[in-house]
Design an enzyme around this catalytic site. Structure first.
Site, short mmCIF file in Angstrom:
data_model
loop_
_atom_site.label_atom_id
_atom_site.label_comp_id
_atom_site.label_asym_id
_atom_site.label_seq_id
_atom_site.Cartn_x
_atom_site.Cartn_y
_atom_site.Cartn_z
CE LYS A 188 -1.85 2.71 2.96
NZ LYS A 188 -1.70 3.94 2.18
CD GLU B 229 13.93 0.96 8.69
OE1 GLU B 229 14.46 1.94 9.23
OE2 GLU B 229 14.39 -0.20 8.79
CB CYS C 290 13.40 9.15 7.57
SG CYS C 290 14.55 8.29 6.51
CD GLU D 154 10.11 13.03 11.43
OE1 GLU D 154 8.98 12.57 11.63
OE2 GLU D 154 10.98 12.44 10.77
#
Ligand code: NAD
Length: 495
Positions: free
Chosen positions: A182, A258, A293, A392
């Site tokens: 997906k 991850e 990331c 973040e």
């Protein structure tokens, strides 16, 4: 200079199941980040369609020769697939660029070849990992046999649609599994072309499937499906936690995660060539407009050289030009959506209200269109408890903290939640080794920032940045499970 016309890029608003496109009524609008135009609509697979895709994959896993054939033959198909992907760059690069934050020049030079080469890298493992023979009694034979799991559920983020998806699917397929992927609902189309090319390369229909939809409906149904034997996910820490819980409640499935990061870049006064270091630090936060990331989002710099390094970073930022992703000269990516640009700006402005100072940027980048761009930004005078340092941002925002000695640098580098990557710039080998030992990060880059292009080193986070690895031998092995076999010999004649 436009390299292609965005309206001329055709997409399939469909799923890809059992080797063919499966049309469905569309439910979501998909927008181009560059100009915020709705350019396609997306079907959302419900639990029934997810079930159809997973059952299809299971049947293909059980009945096709994908897992049973000689592994070298599987590797050959994967190599052919990689060749077709590279040969398709003229179609695939615009498809990747048009609906994502990847400028066409980057998509053509990096995303497409990197996707293909990653598949080749994992293909090479297919006949190299079989298991072990154990030291047993001489009238026994003991071994472990490495086998594929069956059907692996893969869920990918939007920031590098093809590359991130390939890191999930390539090791899983090379190990002999079937995959249901997906992609992100924000960047759903380019992976469909990969699925088409897999069939052209000779992969049995049903071995690699793509289902479209959002996380809440489609992603959740995929993760919870009883035939999914393992889940591999890349995305935010919040979603990763939800997926881990769903895996726990739907059959204690193994999961690779991850996740997000808040990675420090440590610059010591003795670092060789501080101008070059400043350019590297700038690139590590401005690349893909910080929507990476491993973005090096926290600069931790020795006080004596801080002004010099910050000035060098600000200068490097000035060279970046916002542009449509179909513009060949664009060097600053759009933010994925205007709402996200507002979210980034909110974090910057609240940090300023809390006492931070803006040394560069600090606002949306003016651009003559509907897309949202954010100026690469430097925040100084920040404290560890400030939102911009703690959370973040996933945008081009660099915070700057200064230190006087190594212990202070390492204390600042330690983040209470994240541990994805870290950079260290110094000429002192003793200091390098001390930092490498003490930094709690899944990857430490020394006198550089960013992955090499050879796939051999694994990538993955510590703490809330994840669990397990992408890339490297470790990622391949994580797609196999080991069966233990112990065989008693018939007693020797006369015994
Ligand atoms: P996200 O978590 O919002 O979404 C990622 C994917 O998960 C999407 O496909 C989404 O539809 C799906 N999803 C959402 N909720 C779900 C649920 N409950 N069940 C199943 N699937 C669900 O992340 P994003 O915004 O697409 O990507 C950005 C994030 O990804 C950042 O935090 C970034 O750091 C992280 N990321 C990490 C790495 C890495 O290698 N560590 C690489 C790229 C991105």
């Amino acid at each position: 200079m436009p390299s292609f016309h965005p309206d001329q890029v055709q997409v399939h608003s469909a799923h890809f199941i059992g080797g063919q496109y499966v049309a469905a009524s569309a439910a979501l609008e998909v927008r181009r980040p560059s100009d915020n135009r709705a350019y396609a609509s997306l079907p959302v697979a419900d639990a029934e369609l997810v079930d159809r895709a997973v059952e299809n994959a299971w049947q293909a896993f059980k009945t096709s020769n994908w897992a049973r054939q000689a592994p070298r033959d599987r590797a050959r198909v994967l190599r052919r697939w990689a060749d077709l992907i590279e040969a398709d760059a003229a179609q695939l690069a615009p498809l990747e660029a048009v609906g994502s934050t990847r400028p066409i020049a980057n998509a053509a030079a990096w995303d497409i070849p990197f996707t293909a080469e990653g598949i080749r890298f994992f293909a090479e493992f297919a006949d190299k990992e079989g298991g072990d023979v154990a030291a047993t009694r001489s009238d026994q034979f003991g071994m472990t046999v490495a086998e594929p799991y069956g059907v692996i559920g893969a869920i990918a983020p939007w920031n590098f649609p093809l590359v991130m998806a390939s890191w999930k699917i390539a090791p899983a397929l090379a190990a002999g599994n079937a995959v249901v992927l997906k992609p992100s609902e924000l960047t759903p189309f380019s992976v469909l072309r990969l699925a088409e090319l897999a069939i052209a390369a000779g992969m049995p229909p049903g071995i690699f499937n793509v289902i479209q939809g959002d996380g809440r409906v489609t992603g959740d149904a995929l993760v919870r499906h009883p035939r999914i034997a393992k889940v591999t996910f890349t995305g935010s820490t919040r979603t990763g936690s939800a997926i881990m819980a769903a895996c726990a409640h739907s059959g204690t499935k193994p999961v690779t995660l991850e996740l997000g990061g808040k990675s420090p870049q440590l610059v010591f006064a003795d670092a060789p060539d501080l101008d070059k270091v400043a350019r590297m630090v700038a690139g590590a936060i401005a690349g893909n407009a910080g929507q990476v990331c491993v973005a090096g989002s926290r600069l931790i710099v020795q006080r004596s050289v801080a002004d010099l390094v910050v000035a060098g970073i600000a200068q490097a930022f000035q060279a970046l030009r916002p542009g449509h992703t179909w513009d060949q000269d664009s060097t600053l990516s759009p933010i994925i959506s205007p709402a996200d640009a507002q979210r980034i700006d909110g974090m910057v402005q609240r940090s300023v209200q809390a006492g931070a100072r803006i040394a560069a940027g600090g606002a949306l980048a003016p651009f003559g269109g509907e897309g949202a761009f954010y100026q690469p930004t430097i925040l100084t005078g920040v404290g560890a408890d400030m939102e911009a340092v703690r959370d973040e941002i996933f945008g081009p925002v660099l915070t700057v903290q200064t230190f006087d000695d190594d212990d202070e640098a390492l204390a600042l580098a330690d983040h209470p939640a994240y541990g994805l990557a870290a950079g260290v710039h110094t000429a002192d080998i003793g200091r390098v080794l001390r930092c490498v030992r003490q930094l709690e990060a899944g990857t430490v880059w020394v006198n550089r920032y960013g992955r090499s292009d050879d796939f051999v080193l694994p990538t993955g986070g510590f703490k809330r940045s994840g669990m397990g690895k992408d890339l490297g031998r470790q990622a391949y092995e994580a797609n196999l499970r080991h069966k233990t076999v112990l065989i008693d010999f018939a007693p020797e004649s006369g015994a």
